[in-house]
Scaffold this active site. Sequence first.
Site, PDB file in Angstrom:
ATOM      1  N   LYS A 141      -1.024  -6.520   1.041  1.00 56.98           N
ATOM      2  CA  LYS A 141      -0.884  -7.254   2.466  1.00 56.98           C
ATOM      3  C   LYS A 141      -2.210  -8.160   2.523  1.00 56.98           C
ATOM      4  CE  LYS A 141       0.804  -7.209   7.037  1.00 56.98           C
ATOM      5  NZ  LYS A 141       1.308  -6.164   8.076  1.00 56.98           N
ATOM      6  N   SER A 219       5.567  -7.178   9.816  1.00 55.71           N
ATOM      7  CA  SER A 219       4.895  -8.229   9.477  1.00 55.71           C
ATOM      8  C   SER A 219       4.427  -8.352   7.961  1.00 55.71           C
ATOM      9  CB  SER A 219       3.609  -8.489  10.280  1.00 55.71           C
ATOM     10  OG  SER A 219       2.688  -7.368  10.193  1.00 55.71           O
ATOM     11  N   SER A 243       6.132  -2.561  10.798  1.00 49.09           N
ATOM     12  CA  SER A 243       5.897  -3.297   9.813  1.00 49.09           C
ATOM     13  C   SER A 243       5.912  -2.655   8.500  1.00 49.09           C
ATOM     14  CB  SER A 243       4.715  -4.219  10.028  1.00 49.09           C
ATOM     15  OG  SER A 243       4.954  -5.003  11.326  1.00 49.09           O
TER      16      SER A 243
END
Length: 536
Positions: A141, A219, A243
């Site tokens: 990420k 996210s 998330s």
Amino acid sequence: MGRDLNRRTFLAASAAAGSGGALAASAAPAAAAPARTPAGPTAPAPPAVAVPDLPVREAARHDPTEATLAEAVVLIRTGRLTSADLVQAYLDRIEKYDKTYQAYAEVTGKQALLAAYAADRANRGGDGKGGPLAGVPLCVKDNYFTKGVPTRANSFIFEDFVPVTDATAVARLKASGGILLGKGQMGPLATTRATTPNGMITTVNAWTPDNPLIDPGGSSTGPACAVAGRMASSSIGTQTGGSIVNPANRQNLTGLKPTMGRVSLNGVIPLSYTRDHCGPIARDAMDAAIMLTVMAGPDAEDPRTQGLPRLPHLVRAATPVVSSKGPKGKVRLRRPTRIGVPPGFTDGIARRSALLDTLADLPGVTLVEIRYPTDWSLLTGSAFNAARLSERAEPFRHWLREDLTKFGVSVLGWLQGLMLSGDEWITAQRAKHHLLRAVLDGPFDHCDVLLQTSPVPFDILGLPEIGFPIGFTAGMPTGAILGGAPYEEDRLLEVVAAYQAVTDWHRRRPADPALEPVKRVVRPLLDAVEAAAASA
């Protein structure tokens, strides 16, 4: 005694994080103070992760991008696949399909191939220095620091930021032989699903690539889409408001959010000091266990990781047990386990009823109806959940004063954080600890693990949880969330591994997107109000 000790340790750690720890940690904003990755004699040695010699499915032998992380390790270890070939196979899919998926913010193809060639040389040399993940390509990420690779967190604030060190979690993956394939796209500063900073939707759900309106989970949208779309063996995300488990549930993956402190947050652009977690988004329980084992451990740069109970043997926990008694080949739980079922768990979701039927049929499982504390809705609702907004604003005060446009579509959430008073934050912390004691001394007095209908309560509390596939509804993946007591990630993996041994939902992959779409896909814009409503 073990559970009692875990509870005392966790209560003490949680109280410390909720009192003065946040002030000390956020004195220097992330961009101004790069992470210090331990080096030299103090660097943590790669963990002793013994990836078992699992049977490799025919589909994985035919197409290496179909292989789970564990299968890829076995194929490389036994000489049936090279790391270079595996990395190239993923790069080919990225080249072919990521224009549609938009899962990656940055692809490090050249560096990944060079690392793969080095891994193959080490593997041929048989010197054992490759590590448990030797040659396996991963997606990270884009809020994790990556040395020499931009870390933008999908934000105007960090648009030119190139770290000089790796986040601790990334450093440990690399030390274990993992290869960085690229940075996964994410919600702006980890607040919502992946969009451009001005709100245009980017990453899609891998199961509906032609319909950006279908929520892929946020996210950690890009890391999940990369794994679901077979553009990475596994990935790592962060979770503050669901998330990790939400993208896993919505894209047919297995996402494991560990107990607060299990994985260092050093080198991760912050969102909430008392609620941020690092964890894997993988294809199954075994892959999640391997990834978390590599990432976890104490780190001098993150006080939240200090003094915790030893990490359980997660790979063993994720290895299904076949009973030698009764029906031949019957999968059973590794140890007797009471699974708590809260009120309304199956309401309106048929797949959850089927999940309970399958779990009940596993020897060692006892389903237990539990009741939430009487003030559960209040304590887990928006009033106290909003306390995270002030923690979000605190390390970014400099930019909030300088230029609000740098926060893009998520600006309302940051402004809400500035408006919360100190006494409101303290009240919320007191409510959190009241809720924590009510959960540990209530439902967990009657069960070992607890099915949930939302990740938010365990995000607030910092307790571990895992999201995993349980079927499909109208052609879309349906997942469940299982929560555990402090530091008992192994309990979660034992249940999910047994469930996945008798089902095949986790092995199903989405169809590849059309290379020549019949019509242009219009990617809509989220406005600030929508972004605030969906904010982590």
